[in-house]
Scaffold this active site. Structure first.
Site, PDB file in Angstrom:
ATOM      1  N   ARG A   1     -18.878 162.379  37.870  1.00 27.56           N
ATOM      2  CA  ARG A   1     -20.190 161.785  37.622  1.00 27.56           C
ATOM      3  C   ARG A   1     -21.248 162.580  38.387  1.00 27.56           C
ATOM      4  NH1 ARG A   1     -18.889 156.219  38.685  1.00 27.56           N
ATOM      5  NH2 ARG A   1     -18.294 156.114  36.501  1.00 27.56           N
TER       6      ARG A   1
ATOM      7  N   ASN B   1     -17.555 153.392  47.468  1.00 32.01           N
ATOM      8  CA  ASN B   1     -16.561 154.291  46.883  1.00 32.01           C
ATOM      9  C   ASN B   1     -15.610 154.761  47.974  1.00 32.01           C
ATOM     10  OD1 ASN B   1     -17.664 154.751  44.089  1.00 32.01           O
ATOM     11  ND2 ASN B   1     -19.427 155.391  45.306  1.00 32.01           N
TER      12      ASN B   1
ATOM     13  N   ASP C   1     -13.939 161.326  44.493  1.00 33.50           N
ATOM     14  CA  ASP C   1     -13.815 159.886  44.281  1.00 33.50           C
ATOM     15  C   ASP C   1     -12.334 159.548  44.124  1.00 33.50           C
ATOM     16  OD1 ASP C   1     -13.440 157.492  42.518  1.00 33.50           O
ATOM     17  OD2 ASP C   1     -15.613 157.378  42.708  1.00 33.50           O
TER      18      ASP C   1
ATOM     19  N   ASP D   1     -11.019 156.594  43.307  1.00 35.42           N
ATOM     20  CA  ASP D   1     -10.778 155.464  42.408  1.00 35.42           C
ATOM     21  C   ASP D   1     -11.050 154.089  43.004  1.00 35.42           C
ATOM     22  OD1 ASP D   1      -9.636 157.454  40.602  1.00 35.42           O
ATOM     23  OD2 ASP D   1      -7.825 157.286  41.828  1.00 35.42           O
TER      24      ASP D   1
ATOM     25  N   ASP E   1     -12.614 151.042  44.950  1.00 37.44           N
ATOM     26  CA  ASP E   1     -13.989 150.667  45.277  1.00 37.44           C
ATOM     27  C   ASP E   1     -13.976 149.290  45.918  1.00 37.44           C
ATOM     28  OD1 ASP E   1     -15.298 152.933  43.798  1.00 37.44           O
ATOM     29  OD2 ASP E   1     -14.365 151.931  42.082  1.00 37.44           O
TER      30      ASP E   1
ATOM     31  N   ASP F   1     -10.171 148.315  41.257  1.00 37.90           N
ATOM     32  CA  ASP F   1      -9.566 149.500  40.637  1.00 37.90           C
ATOM     33  C   ASP F   1      -8.244 149.950  41.271  1.00 37.90           C
ATOM     34  OD1 ASP F   1     -11.744 149.527  38.878  1.00 37.90           O
ATOM     35  OD2 ASP F   1     -12.920 150.785  40.239  1.00 37.90           O
TER      36      ASP F   1
ATOM     37  N   GLU G   1      -6.113 151.721  38.600  1.00 35.49           N
ATOM     38  CA  GLU G   1      -6.584 153.089  38.350  1.00 35.49           C
ATOM     39  C   GLU G   1      -6.140 154.017  39.482  1.00 35.49           C
ATOM     40  OE1 GLU G   1     -10.807 155.523  37.777  1.00 35.49           O
ATOM     41  OE2 GLU G   1     -10.841 153.334  37.896  1.00 35.49           O
TER      42      GLU G   1
END
Length: 177
Positions: free
Chosen positions: A23, A87, A103, A105, A107, A120, A123
């Site tokens: 991102r 994050n 990152d 994953d 959070d 998450d 993930e």
């Protein structure tokens, strides 16, 4: 590492462990820049996802990055209070292109009443397997989740009662609109 001066505008780039861009935040105004921490502010900034889709943030935000901690914190100013999105990530690095971090994953979302939830986990487990996160990274991240939740409970650092409001006032002095 080039430390940006207060008042300058930077991009923020988030990557995944495999080196792929995750991102990009197009414009964040630096409010404080040192070797150890960067505090920035943005409002209605363009964000580009890894698939090329772009969206605009909905509210003013104060961003906190640290060179030693494996997390960063975004305090979002909403009508009903300050929400934090944390994050779990590598410490930041900065170059002439952008502030950058990986990152990982996981959070933590923190509500205005300072309750919080870890997000998450599925993930994270999927990417840990598919990208081969080393065991040491897994341990570092778990230790930093403990540090982060301690900061939340103790209202330390970016969770201190006046932190976001104080830095938002500084942001208002720098923004151009």
């Amino acid at each position: 590492m080039t430390i940006p001066a207060a008042g300058t505008t930077i991009e923020i780039h988030s990557y995944k462990h495999n080196g792929q861009i995750h991102r990009i935040w197009k414009e964040t105004i630096v409010l404080k820049g040192t070797k150890m921490e960067i505090i920035g502010g943005n409002d209605h900034t363009a964000v580009t996802e890894s698939n090329g889709k772009t969206w605009i943030t909905r509210e003013p935000a104060i961003c906190y990055f640290h060179a030693r901690h494996w997390f960063n914190v975004i305090g979002m100013l909403r009508e009903d209070g300050i929400y934090y999105y944390c994050n779990i990530s590598s410490p930041f690095v900065i170059d002439d292109e952008a502030l950058k971090y990986i990152d990982y994953d996981l959070d933590i979302k923190v509500y205005p009443d300072m309750t919080y939830v870890l997000l998450d986990e599925d993930e994270y487990e999927e990417h840990k397997r598919s990208m081969g996160y080393p065991k040491i990274i897994d341990q570092i991240l778990k230790n930093n989740i403990s540090t982060l939740t301690y900061w939340i409970r103790q209202k330390k650092g970016p969770f201190a009662p006046d932190f976001v409001d104080t830095w938002y006032e500084r942001y208002l002095k720098y923004r151009k609109y």
